[in-house]
Design a protein around this motif. Structure first.
Motif, mmCIF file in Angstrom:
data_model
loop_
_atom_site.group_PDB
_atom_site.id
_atom_site.type_symbol
_atom_site.label_atom_id
_atom_site.label_comp_id
_atom_site.label_asym_id
_atom_site.label_seq_id
_atom_site.Cartn_x
_atom_site.Cartn_y
_atom_site.Cartn_z
ATOM 1 N N SER A 14 0.847 -1.186 0.000
ATOM 2 C CA SER A 14 0.000 0.000 0.000
ATOM 3 C C SER A 14 0.885 1.238 0.000
ATOM 4 O O SER A 14 1.891 1.296 0.710
ATOM 5 C CB SER A 14 -0.919 0.025 1.220
ATOM 6 O OG SER A 14 -1.828 1.108 1.138
ATOM 7 N N CYS A 28 -4.394 -1.634 -1.121
ATOM 8 C CA CYS A 28 -4.567 -1.833 0.314
ATOM 9 C C CYS A 28 -4.521 -3.338 0.557
ATOM 10 O O CYS A 28 -5.554 -4.007 0.585
ATOM 11 C CB CYS A 28 -5.892 -1.227 0.784
ATOM 12 S SG CYS A 28 -6.149 -1.372 2.554
ATOM 13 N N THR A 35 -4.251 -1.946 8.347
ATOM 14 C CA THR A 35 -4.050 -0.758 7.507
ATOM 15 C C THR A 35 -4.163 0.513 8.328
ATOM 16 O O THR A 35 -3.327 1.421 8.216
ATOM 17 C CB THR A 35 -5.076 -0.732 6.363
ATOM 18 O OG1 THR A 35 -4.914 -1.889 5.545
ATOM 19 C CG2 THR A 35 -4.878 0.513 5.499
#
Length: 252
Positions: A14, A28, A35
């Motif tokens: 990402s 992602c 995340t």
């Protein structure tokens, strides 16, 4: 404009690009919870993100896309093929087409078709006035179109996935070695170096070595390969890590 990797490798990828007014995330590949944690470590809150762009449907690039989008009402941009691969055709998303530029806030974005073993993979050039950031990973070979498109970058995040000798001698089964090293797999160090050599290195100020395989490459070999091309230039080389990603890098 500046960018940061929150992780790069086969376990998740990402990248966040931002300026004073616009922030986008490209891929992602981590769970939603992870995340958010990785973003916060870089000083970013999910609410700051204006959109998620998805390169292709492999898990290490799209694992947390739908979750993050639902939780924070983040728009998703991807090709029809990627949406089909992610089984999100009924999900609300903005369809992009390789070769057709689009705008998100301050950023003009060029999606570039790449050869990879997925439905409709693309990578991106992000333009902010006269500055250009390129991201180019997950492709088996460099086409003339790709070489032409990535000529004029101020900064680039470029795949140095594997060393051909280490891949051949490594632990992967033959079928996986064939896939990784094939024309629809991943760039090896020499392929990435050849692309670099064709670029305008007087303009290129930052090179981020990305998607480096933990089993079929090593940072030392990838770095030395890149240094051989850039040694007489002002290009600064950064190596992206799976766990840490990178520091913030200015697109200078």
């Amino acid at each position: 404009m500046k960018f940061v990797s929150i992780g790069s490798g086969s376990k998740g990828n990402s990248t966040v690009i931002t300026n004073k007014n616009t922030t986008i995330m490209i891929d992602c590949g981590f769970s939603g919870k992870e995340t958010v944690s990785r973003l916060k470590a870089k000083g970013i809150s999910p609410e700051q993100i204006d959109a998620i762009l998805v390169t292709h449907e492999h898990t290490d690039h799209c694992k947390g896309v739908a979750t993050l989008s639902r939780q924070y009402a983040l728009p998703i941009y991807m090709t029809h093929g990627t949406a089909r691969g992610m089984k999100l055709l009924k999900y609300q998303y903005t369809k992009i087409v390789a070769g057709e530029s689009f705008q998100i806030g301050d950023f003009k974005i060029d999606p570039i078709c790449v050869p990879h073993d997925s439905n409709e993979a693309c990578q991106f050039l992000v333009n902010d006035q006269d500055k250009r950031f390129g991201i180019l990973t997950d492709l088996g070979h460099v086409t003339p179109h790709i070489e032409s498109a990535y000529q004029q970058c101020d900064s680039i995040l470029l795949e140095f996935n594997h060393d051909t000798e280490l891949l051949a001698k490594g632990p992967y089964p033959y079928s996986l070695k064939k896939r990784v090293g094939g024309n629809l797999g991943h760039l090896n160090n020499n392929q990435a170096a050849n692309l670099l050599q064709s670029m305008d290195l007087d303009r290129l100020k930052n090179l981020a070595l990305s998607h480096i395989s933990e089993k079929n490459n090593c940072f030392k070999i990838a770095l030395e390969t890149a240094q051989n091309i850039t040694e007489n230039t002002d290009t600064t080389i950064h190596t992206l890590e799976q766990q840490f990603g990178s520091e913030w890098i200015e697109v200078a």
